[in-house]
Design an enzyme around this catalytic site. Structure first.
Site, short mmCIF file in Angstrom:
data_model
loop_
_atom_site.label_atom_id
_atom_site.label_comp_id
_atom_site.label_asym_id
_atom_site.label_seq_id
_atom_site.Cartn_x
_atom_site.Cartn_y
_atom_site.Cartn_z
N ASN A 156 63.14 12.92 38.06
CA ASN A 156 63.27 14.06 38.95
C ASN A 156 64.55 14.86 38.72
OD1 ASN A 156 63.73 11.31 40.07
ND2 ASN A 156 64.95 12.42 41.56
N SER A 204 51.99 13.12 44.03
CA SER A 204 52.20 13.73 45.34
C SER A 204 51.84 15.22 45.31
CB SER A 204 53.67 13.55 45.73
OG SER A 204 53.94 14.18 46.95
N HIS A 206 52.65 17.89 47.10
CA HIS A 206 53.58 19.00 47.34
C HIS A 206 54.45 19.33 46.13
CE1 HIS A 206 57.54 16.95 48.11
NE2 HIS A 206 56.76 15.92 48.34
N THR A 242 41.58 7.49 58.84
CA THR A 242 40.71 8.64 58.58
C THR A 242 41.35 9.55 57.55
OG1 THR A 242 39.96 8.51 60.87
CG2 THR A 242 39.51 10.58 59.69
N CYS A 334 65.82 14.18 47.73
CA CYS A 334 65.54 13.29 48.87
C CYS A 334 66.81 12.58 49.29
CB CYS A 334 64.47 12.28 48.51
SG CYS A 334 62.97 13.06 47.94
N1 PLP Z 1 59.08 9.92 43.25
C1 PLP Z 1 59.75 10.93 42.69
C2 PLP Z 1 60.11 10.86 41.24
C3 PLP Z 1 60.12 12.05 43.45
O1 PLP Z 1 60.79 13.04 42.88
C4 PLP Z 1 59.76 12.09 44.83
C5 PLP Z 1 60.19 13.22 45.69
O2 PLP Z 1 61.14 13.92 45.41
C6 PLP Z 1 59.05 11.00 45.37
C7 PLP Z 1 58.72 9.94 44.55
C8 PLP Z 1 58.65 10.98 46.80
O3 PLP Z 1 57.46 11.72 47.01
P1 PLP Z 1 57.06 12.25 48.45
O4 PLP Z 1 58.05 13.30 48.82
O5 PLP Z 1 55.68 12.83 48.27
O6 PLP Z 1 57.05 11.10 49.38
#
Ligand code: PLP
Length: 391
Positions: A156, A204, A206, A242, A334
């Site tokens: 990331n 994911s 988003h 659900t 995050c």
């Molecule tokens: N894994 C990676 C490499 C990410 O970059 C992220 C979010 O930035 C996640 C997992 C977490 O995903 P989510 O935000 O959908 O919980």
């Protein structure tokens, strides 16, 4: 020009076409488990989404487990493959080992860290200076007690694409399952579950212009997965509850949009990130704007650029860029708010003066050339202003 979003590894704006595809499903009602016409309609939409996603990612529909996002998918994979259920029962963790890497997102690293506190042995593979894990060295950490290897598909922070397929080949020879966190890879580069040969893969919605609150775990046929939740038995009991039909429709449509535009998006992203990198190094000097991550474009996400501005403080830079209307990030989004240097960059042995001065820029499907030119001008102006105040 309004704020320019160069922080799309954190999240991406919803594609309006995806929004439209979801609209009727938000409004129509119908539980996919119900046996009346409304329920059957919802089930059809759910299963069509599952089929479409499975086809694009090289899986079969019954290998797709919908979750609330990437974090849940990673938790389900790691605890699930280890045979951990609700986590409340006393367990004997001695004699269990997991092999991982120091560049994992907290959605994996924290899970592994939690297992470590319970006595699971953890071994971390070494990382090259370009941010790629040495997968031969990683496979060499396998021993009879190894229950799982986990390696992300694309990082990331640096965009470094990991050799997960190679790792899975080596691990499969020894009968050890591999989990990959493909949250940053799906919708950015082609991903084929079957070809990768992994046991489980997390993604994911988003991150590729789909809705927030939905993700998925691919689970290879024959892999035993203990559930984390207990309830109505939906999704073969692997993830009961659900299903959010509209969200699954949105995630499928966003992935279809990626599939249709993949070539064009990838080419444009590569051109725009090249322009950002060369524009910064030409204006500021090659030793004052240094890329962190693989130099070979084939080994990195095309829309991610991690740059260090040696001597500058990343936190201050981020704030000044925000004031100038450019959204970027430091380290993992995050984990933002943390002033500790990023574990990923540390593992790459980035020198101290570059560690705290690194900024991640990440583009989305609709980032334009004009935005990149404008962002470039604003970033150069901010960096020069901070530097002249320092001199
Ligand atoms: N894994 C990676 C490499 C990410 O970059 C992220 C979010 O930035 C996640 C997992 C977490 O995903 P989510 O935000 O959908 O919980």
């Amino acid at each position: 020009m309004p704020s320019i979003d160069l922080d799309q590894n954190a999240t991406t704006p919803l594609d309006p076409e995806v929004f439209e595809a979801m609209r009727p499903h938000w409004l129509s009602g119908g539980n996919p488990e119900s046996r009346h016409a409304l329920g059957r309609g919802a089930r059809r939409a759910l299963e069509q989404s599952r089929e479409s996603i499975a086809r694009i990612l090289g899986a079969s529909p019954d290998e797709v487990v919908f979750t609330s996002g990437g974090t849940e998918a990673n938790n389900l994979a790691i605890f699930g493959v280890l045979g951990e259920d609700s986590g409340l029962r006393a367990r004997d963790s001695t004699g269990i080992q997991i092999v991982t890497s120091p560049i994992e997102h907290p959605a994996v690293a924290e899970v592994v860290g939690r297992l470590a506190t319970e006595g699971v042995a953890i071994d971390q593979a070494p990382v090259e200076t370009d941010g790629r894990v040495d997968v031969a060295a990683m496979a060499a950490l396998i021993r009879p007690e190894t229950k799982l290897l986990t390696l992300m598909l694309a990082n990331n922070e640096t965009g470094a694409i990991q050799q997960v397929g190679e790792l899975a080949k080596l691990a499969n020879l020894q009968g050890v399952p591999v989990h990959t966190d493909a949250v940053q890879a799906v919708g950015r580069i082609p991903v084929n579950f079957r070809d990768l040969g992994v046991a489980t893969l997390a993604a994911s919605g988003h991150k590729f212009h789909g809705p927030g609150g939905i993700g998925l775990l691919l689970v290879r046929k024959g892999v035993k997965l203990s559930p984390r939740n207990f309830g109505g038995g939906q999704q073969n009991g692997r993830r009961p509850g659900t299903p959010a039909v509209a969200l699954t429709v949105g995630m499928a449509r966003a992935l279809e949009r990626w599939e249709n535009e993949a070539k064009e998006r990838s080419a444009r992203w590569a051109k725009l990130t090249d322009r950002l990198e060369s524009g910064l190094s030409e204006a500021l000097g090659a030793d004052r704007a240094i890329r962190n991550g693989p130099s070979d474009p084939g080994n990195r996400l095309p829309q991610t650029l991690n740059i260090s501005f040696p001597g500058l403080d990343g936190d201050a830079l981020l704030m000044q860029l925000d004031l100038a209307g450019v959204a970027v990030s430091l380290g993992s989004a995050c984990a933002s708010g943390a002033t500790e240097p990023s574990p990923t960059l540390k593992a790459m042995k980035i020198p101290e003066d570059r560690l705290r001065a690194s900024v991640r820029m990440s583009l989305g499907a609709r980032t334009t050339e004009n935005e990149v030119e404008e962002a470039l001008a604003r970033i150069i102006a901010v960096v020069e202003r901070i530097r002249s105040a320092q001199d």
